[in-house]
Scaffold this active site. Structure first.
Site, PDB file in Angstrom:
ATOM      1  N   ARG A  96       0.850  -1.203   0.000  1.00  0.00           N
ATOM      2  CA  ARG A  96       0.000   0.000   0.000  1.00  0.00           C
ATOM      3  C   ARG A  96       0.876   1.238   0.000  1.00  0.00           C
ATOM      4  O   ARG A  96       1.871   1.299   0.734  1.00  0.00           O
ATOM      5  CB  ARG A  96      -0.871   0.059   1.267  1.00  0.00           C
ATOM      6  N   HIS A 114      13.348  -3.408  -0.506  1.00  0.00           N
ATOM      7  CA  HIS A 114      12.962  -3.295  -1.914  1.00  0.00           C
ATOM      8  C   HIS A 114      13.818  -4.266  -2.727  1.00  0.00           C
ATOM      9  O   HIS A 114      15.038  -4.297  -2.556  1.00  0.00           O
ATOM     10  CB  HIS A 114      13.182  -1.858  -2.400  1.00  0.00           C
TER      11      HIS A 114
HETATM   12  C1  GRF Z   1       9.975  -9.000  -1.340  1.00  0.00           C
HETATM   13  O1  GRF Z   1      10.652  -9.265  -2.526  1.00  0.00           O
HETATM   14  C2  GRF Z   1      10.212  -7.581  -0.913  1.00  0.00           C
HETATM   15  O2  GRF Z   1      11.477  -7.098  -1.262  1.00  0.00           O
HETATM   16  C3  GRF Z   1       9.164  -6.838  -1.657  1.00  0.00           C
HETATM   17  O3  GRF Z   1       8.045  -7.676  -1.683  1.00  0.00           O
HETATM   18  C4  GRF Z   1       8.467  -9.022  -1.529  1.00  0.00           C
HETATM   19  C5  GRF Z   1       7.754  -9.552  -0.323  1.00  0.00           C
HETATM   20  O4  GRF Z   1       8.012 -10.922  -0.115  1.00  0.00           O
HETATM   21  N1  GRF Z   1       8.933  -5.546  -1.073  1.00  0.00           N
HETATM   22  P1  GRF Z   1       7.663 -11.578   1.290  1.00  0.00           P
HETATM   23  O5  GRF Z   1       6.173 -11.314   1.531  1.00  0.00           O
HETATM   24  O6  GRF Z   1       8.523 -10.951   2.319  1.00  0.00           O
HETATM   25  O7  GRF Z   1       7.928 -13.041   1.104  1.00  0.00           O
END
Ligand code: GRF
Length: 219
Positions: A96, A114
């Site tokens: 979000r 990220h």
């Molecule tokens: C990860 O790749 C993170 O970097 C990005 O969204 C993904 C989330 O994966 N912001 P998880 O839910 O932590 O497995």
């Protein structure tokens, strides 16, 4: 009982929660300076909720669909974080956009992971875009959250090679393994007060190379 000095951390998720699990596992280790006190999801069906519950962490669902606008959703989020006496917020796959008011309130106390080496590839579909761009090095970034998405001061990054024949799935898995290493490491720095924001940058006290950058061979 957590030690008195442990920082109270809230984790925000929207999906499977693998980064959240890496933070929970790190926090369970003796001497780690954070206590994960709440996991909040904007999606009732997020797989990470069960994983948090299985680990004995309190969970909260704040369904964005039940809120008329971003301001009222963020107000509910803020109330839940305050109710849990959260000091540091970790966004872990939280999908979000947050209002400026919310991000300003938590400035310096909210971090995000990220899946790219910022400032390259802000936004979504980072692995597909890295492959399309033909970069040879890709990776992930933990940064402080500011009102503009994927822009705030960088705390830690890990790099991985992009290999011949990579697919988004293969590259994503290689990056994710590094996410699970640097997110707990970066949270530790923040909780210990060793990651200081200086303008657009983060200065890390008692700098060690392993604290900031990591290049690993491909698998
Ligand atoms: C990860 O790749 C993170 O970097 C990005 O969204 C993904 C989330 O994966 N912001 P998880 O839910 O932590 O497995």
């Amino acid at each position: 009982m957590p030690a008195v000095s442990e920082t109270r951390v809230g984790v925000l998720i929207s999906g499977r929660g693998s980064n959240m699990v890496s933070l929970i596992e790190a926090a369970a280790q003796p001497g780690y300076p954070a206590d994960i006190v709440t996991v909040i999801s904007n999606r009732p069906e997020a797989g990470g909720l069960k994983r948090a519950e299985d680990a004995g962490i309190d969970t909260v669902v704040i369904d964005h669909k039940t809120h008329a606008d971003r301001a009222s959703f963020d107000a509910a989020l803020d109330a839940a974080l305050e109710a849990a006496k959260v000091e540091i917020v970790c966004l872990a796959g939280f999908m979000r956009l947050l209002t400026t008011e919310f991000t300003e309130k938590w400035r310096g106390r909210m971090i995000n992971i990220h899946p790219a080496l910022l400032p390259s590839f802000r936004g979504l579909h980072t692995h597909e875009r890295a492959l399309e761009a033909g970069v040879k090095i890709h990776g992930c970034t933990v940064h402080f959250v500011t009102p503009e998405m994927d822009v705030g001061p960088i705390i830690m990054q890990a790099a991985v090679p992009v290999l011949e024949g990579d697919t988004p799935e293969l590259l994503s898995a290689r990056v994710l393994a590094q996410e699970h290493i640097i997110y707990p490491a970066a949270l530790r720095l923040v909780c210990e007060g060793r990651a200081r924001i200086e303008g657009e940058r983060v200065a890390v006290d008692e700098f060690e190379v392993a604290d900031r950058a990591l290049v690993v061979p491909g698998v």
